[in-house]
Motif scaffolding. Structure first.
Motif, PDB file in Angstrom:
ATOM      1  N   UNK A  47       0.814  -1.212   0.000  1.00 22.54           N
ATOM      2  CA  UNK A  47       0.000   0.000   0.000  1.00 22.54           C
ATOM      3  C   UNK A  47       0.852   1.269   0.000  1.00 22.54           C
ATOM      4  N   UNK A  48       2.080   1.184   0.472  1.00 21.71           N
ATOM      5  CA  UNK A  48       2.991   2.320   0.293  1.00 21.71           C
ATOM      6  C   UNK A  48       3.272   2.519  -1.190  1.00 21.71           C
ATOM      7  N   UNK A  49       3.473   1.401  -1.901  1.00 16.93           N
ATOM      8  CA  UNK A  49       3.693   1.471  -3.345  1.00 16.93           C
ATOM      9  C   UNK A  49       2.467   2.025  -4.055  1.00 16.93           C
ATOM     10  N   UNK A  50       1.293   1.517  -3.701  1.00 26.45           N
ATOM     11  CA  UNK A  50       0.064   1.917  -4.384  1.00 26.45           C
ATOM     12  C   UNK A  50      -0.299   3.374  -4.094  1.00 26.45           C
ATOM     13  N   UNK A  51      -0.396   3.713  -2.809  1.00 29.28           N
ATOM     14  CA  UNK A  51      -0.801   5.070  -2.450  1.00 29.28           C
ATOM     15  C   UNK A  51       0.211   6.114  -2.878  1.00 29.28           C
ATOM     16  N   UNK A  52       1.497   5.793  -2.727  1.00 32.23           N
ATOM     17  CA  UNK A  52       2.529   6.759  -3.087  1.00 32.23           C
ATOM     18  C   UNK A  52       2.628   6.997  -4.578  1.00 32.23           C
ATOM     19  N   UNK A 175       0.758   3.488   5.526  1.00 30.53           N
ATOM     20  CA  UNK A 175       1.674   3.181   4.427  1.00 30.53           C
ATOM     21  C   UNK A 175       1.442   4.117   3.245  1.00 30.53           C
ATOM     22  N   UNK A 176       0.168   4.380   2.936  1.00 31.88           N
ATOM     23  CA  UNK A 176      -0.136   5.279   1.831  1.00 31.88           C
ATOM     24  C   UNK A 176       0.386   6.683   2.070  1.00 31.88           C
ATOM     25  N   UNK A 177       0.207   7.177   3.302  1.00 31.45           N
ATOM     26  CA  UNK A 177       0.695   8.518   3.632  1.00 31.45           C
ATOM     27  C   UNK A 177       2.209   8.601   3.553  1.00 31.45           C
ATOM     28  N   UNK A 178       2.876   7.590   4.095  1.00 30.06           N
ATOM     29  CA  UNK A 178       4.338   7.573   4.032  1.00 30.06           C
ATOM     30  C   UNK A 178       4.824   7.439   2.589  1.00 30.06           C
TER      31      UNK A 178
END
Length: 279
Positions: A47-52, A175-178
């Motif tokens: 989700x870090x990959x997706x949101x970012x 994770x998305x915010x980061x």
């Protein structure tokens, strides 16, 4: 850096308090389950990959590809439709094969989707540039989301299923915010580096360079400084667009790496028994 340090300190204090609490908001004992810990680590990476990464797709479409805001939003509709249509199928896949296999394969497909986002330059038809990447990303996430939810819920005892779901949801949001913050730093660094390299080849007046420097934070939305001739104006606009694309490719390549890391996490940590085995 001060905000980051303060946040990490408060997180450490929170964990220490929760470890001593009789009725913790965050039951740390849940992380004794290898499946639960692995599912949340996978969630963080994916989700870090997706949101970012998806934060910057509309910027590319609007600022570089000259899409309207409406068209930029519609460009991601295949992703949403694929998630909607295939969610039931992915849930059934868990019953037959268990959660591990789709959680290994799904992020790999998503990584291929992120990788395809690195190919388009400026211009070209949506159907041959961004559409294939959106479809692959949708397939990868559709394969991953339902098995991930099932793994999280089945890794906790019945009276803690709600807490397990809440923790996983918080992990995905964090994770998305980061991802947006870290990828924002990455794209700006790549954009600035490439723009410096490209602009150094142009014969621009000092005033024009200073005016451009003041707009770097705007990325590809930076306006071409006044007081330069039409040839320089066209060349500088192209260099700004290409510099953004360079940074955008760094972001998408990093997102692909995170997605692959989430697949490795699933392979290493998640047992993901099938519903028949669990029954």
């Amino acid at each position: 850096l001060a905000a980051l340090g303060g946040g990490l300190l408060l997180l450490a204090v929170f964990i220490a308090v929760e470890a001593r609490s009789r009725n913790p908001i965050l039951p740390l004992s849940l992380f004794h389950s290898r499946d639960f810990a692995g599912a949340n680590l996978l969630t963080f990476f994916l989700y870090a990959a997706l949101g970012g990464s998806l934060f910057f797709v509309p910027l590319n479409l609007i600022q570089v590809q000259d899409y309207s805001p409406t068209a930029a939003g519609a460009a991601l509709l295949p992703f949403i439709l694929i998630m909607f249509v295939l969610s039931r199928w992915a849930g059934g896949l868990v019953k037959k094969r268990g959660g591990k296999l789709p959680l290994v394969i799904g992020p790999v497909i998503a990584a291929l989707g992120f990788g395809l986002f690195t190919i388009p330059g400026a211009g070209g038809s949506y159907w041959t540039t961004f559409f294939p990447a959106v479809v692959l990303l949708g397939l990868g996430m559709a394969t991953s989301v339902a098995p991930l939810t099932t793994t999280v819920m089945t890794s906790a005892s019945g009276n803690r299923a709600g807490a397990a779901s809440g923790i996983n949801n918080a992990v995905s949001r964090t994770a998305g915010l980061l991802g947006v913050a870290i990828f924002g730093i990455l794209i700006l660094h790549g954009y600035n580096h490439e723009l410096d390299r490209r602009v150094s080849k142009l014969d621009l007046a000092l005033e024009a360079r200073q005016a451009l420097d003041e707009q770097r934070i705007r990325l590809a939305a930076a306006e071409v400084p006044a007081g330069i001739n039409d040839e320089q104006r066209a060349a500088l606009k192209e260099e700004i667009s290409q510099s953004f694309i360079f940074g955008f490719r760094l972001v998408m390549g990093s997102a692909a790496a995170l997605a692959l890391l989430s697949s490795v996490t699933a392979y290493m940590m998640i047992k993901g028994k099938s519903a028949k085995t669990l029954g």
